[in-house]
Design a protein around this motif. Structure first.
Motif, PDB file in Angstrom:
ATOM      1  N   ASN A 170      39.552  44.994  35.116  1.00  0.00           N
ATOM      2  CA  ASN A 170      40.685  45.809  34.643  1.00  0.00           C
ATOM      3  C   ASN A 170      42.008  45.075  34.855  1.00  0.00           C
ATOM      4  OD1 ASN A 170      40.607  46.106  37.434  1.00  0.00           O
ATOM      5  ND2 ASN A 170      41.509  48.167  37.364  1.00  0.00           N
ATOM      6  N   GLU A 183      46.558  42.418  27.726  1.00  0.00           N
ATOM      7  CA  GLU A 183      47.331  43.387  26.956  1.00  0.00           C
ATOM      8  C   GLU A 183      48.833  43.093  27.038  1.00  0.00           C
ATOM      9  OE1 GLU A 183      47.623  48.062  27.368  1.00  0.00           O
ATOM     10  OE2 GLU A 183      45.564  47.321  27.582  1.00  0.00           O
ATOM     11  N   ASN A 208      42.127  42.611  31.922  1.00  0.00           N
ATOM     12  CA  ASN A 208      42.441  43.277  30.661  1.00  0.00           C
ATOM     13  C   ASN A 208      43.905  43.684  30.571  1.00  0.00           C
ATOM     14  OD1 ASN A 208      39.933  42.951  29.588  1.00  0.00           O
ATOM     15  ND2 ASN A 208      39.163  44.935  30.292  1.00  0.00           N
ATOM     16  N   LYS A 209      44.469  44.113  31.678  1.00  0.00           N
ATOM     17  CA  LYS A 209      45.889  44.480  31.695  1.00  0.00           C
ATOM     18  C   LYS A 209      46.763  43.265  31.405  1.00  0.00           C
ATOM     19  CE  LYS A 209      46.515  48.615  34.439  1.00  0.00           C
ATOM     20  NZ  LYS A 209      46.804  49.109  35.789  1.00  0.00           N
TER      21      LYS A 209
END
Lengths: 206, 206
Positions: A144, A151, A147-148
């Motif tokens: 996570n 992004e 992924n952050k």
């Protein structure tokens, strides 16, 4: 007629260090361009001086300025307005001096729409390009977190596309030197110097 | 895939000192761009070395190169061909290195048509802007001398309009510094660095 100055806009994602780089530029005393002081409705912090750090005005005054078209750009953060007074910028440009703005990305896009001839510099976080290196060691980061980061990178790259130049803020003195170089080079662009030459020819033919 | 190099073209009116400025740039040993050696059919002068000063070839070879599309640009002066071999430029750009051309204005316009993404720098004679000053003292010059100067200036200004940057060759070291600044700044242009970032994102999503 005096040649109009050039508008330089420094922006970038929140937290990239725009303010630090801008301060480092204006700590040098050899600048031949003018910093445009922002206007705000927030209260001065200890040590801040009206007309130096900001133009401090009331909410009513600021909203009046918006309605009468006196703001080049503005935004509202946490119930306070921040923006660039149009008059100050225009008067400085008309006097032939270049104007330097350091503003948030939303403000920069408002300025781009009104002044397409400006020079728009995007300050990028040093970890944007390092991201790839980091992700090679995926094992060390939770999914996570990765992924952050991706992004965030996608968002920053999308923003960057609306600018003329991208300067990595790896070290403040490097970024300062690059930005000052950009300003020097932009002054040599044919579409900026052409009016001087055409003006000269026009006067000669009289 | 390696990022392609950038093409830099230095040109300007005949007699402005392009060759002198180019030599001064390449006399410095800190350049991170490659000089593109021209090809010619004229005979080597004493001291000139094949593959260093020029690629010296026969007229037949040069005309064959033209017909097979192997010249990026070329021109004929006093019965001799001069031009830029396309292969050398392309291979250097493909290796990721920036390439520097110093060529005549006609050649520069041929390159502009084929490589619109290049950086085109026009070297201007120092007397172009001084012309106005001089013409204030019209009494000291004959009318036909003045008119010739104006005509020349009009021609030079028209040429300049096809370039990205105008650098005055007032003093060679000044011109050198400005050109090197332009190259540094152009490398920071968003449309040049964007492929790096998009490539990184593309790889990350794999």
């Amino acid at each position: 007629m005096k040649k109009r100055g050039m508008l330089i806009v420094l922006s970038g994602p929140s937290g990239v260090g725009k303010g630090t780089v801008r301060k480092a530029i204006f700590d040098q005393d050899n600048n031949d361009f003018q910093y445009s002081i922002s206007m705000t409705t927030r209260k001065p912090r200890p040590g801040e001086v009206d007309g130096v750090d900001y133009f401090f005005v009331s909410k009513e005054q600021f909203e009046h300025n918006i309605q009468t078209g006196e703001m080049l750009e503005y935004a509202k953060y946490v119930d306070n307005y921040y923006g660039t007074p149009l008059n100050y910028v225009n008067e400085t440009l008309d006097s032939g001096k270049d104007v330097f703005l350091e503003i948030e990305v939303n403000g920069a896009m408002q300025v781009r729409a009104k002044c397409p001839d400006g020079v728009f510099v995007f300050l990028t976080p040093p970890d944007l390009m390092e991201l790839k290196q980091r992700l090679i060691h995926r094992g060390t980061d939770a999914m996570n977190v990765i992924n952050k980061r991706i992004e965030k990178a996608v968002g920053e790259i999308k923003m960057m596309q609306n600018y003329d130049y991208a300067v990595v803020n790896d070290k403040v003195p490097n970024a300062v030197e690059k930005i000052k170089n950009i300003i020097r080079s932009e002054r040599l662009r044919v579409h900026r110097v052409m009016p001087d030459y055409l003006g000269m020819l026009g006067e000669m033919k009289k």
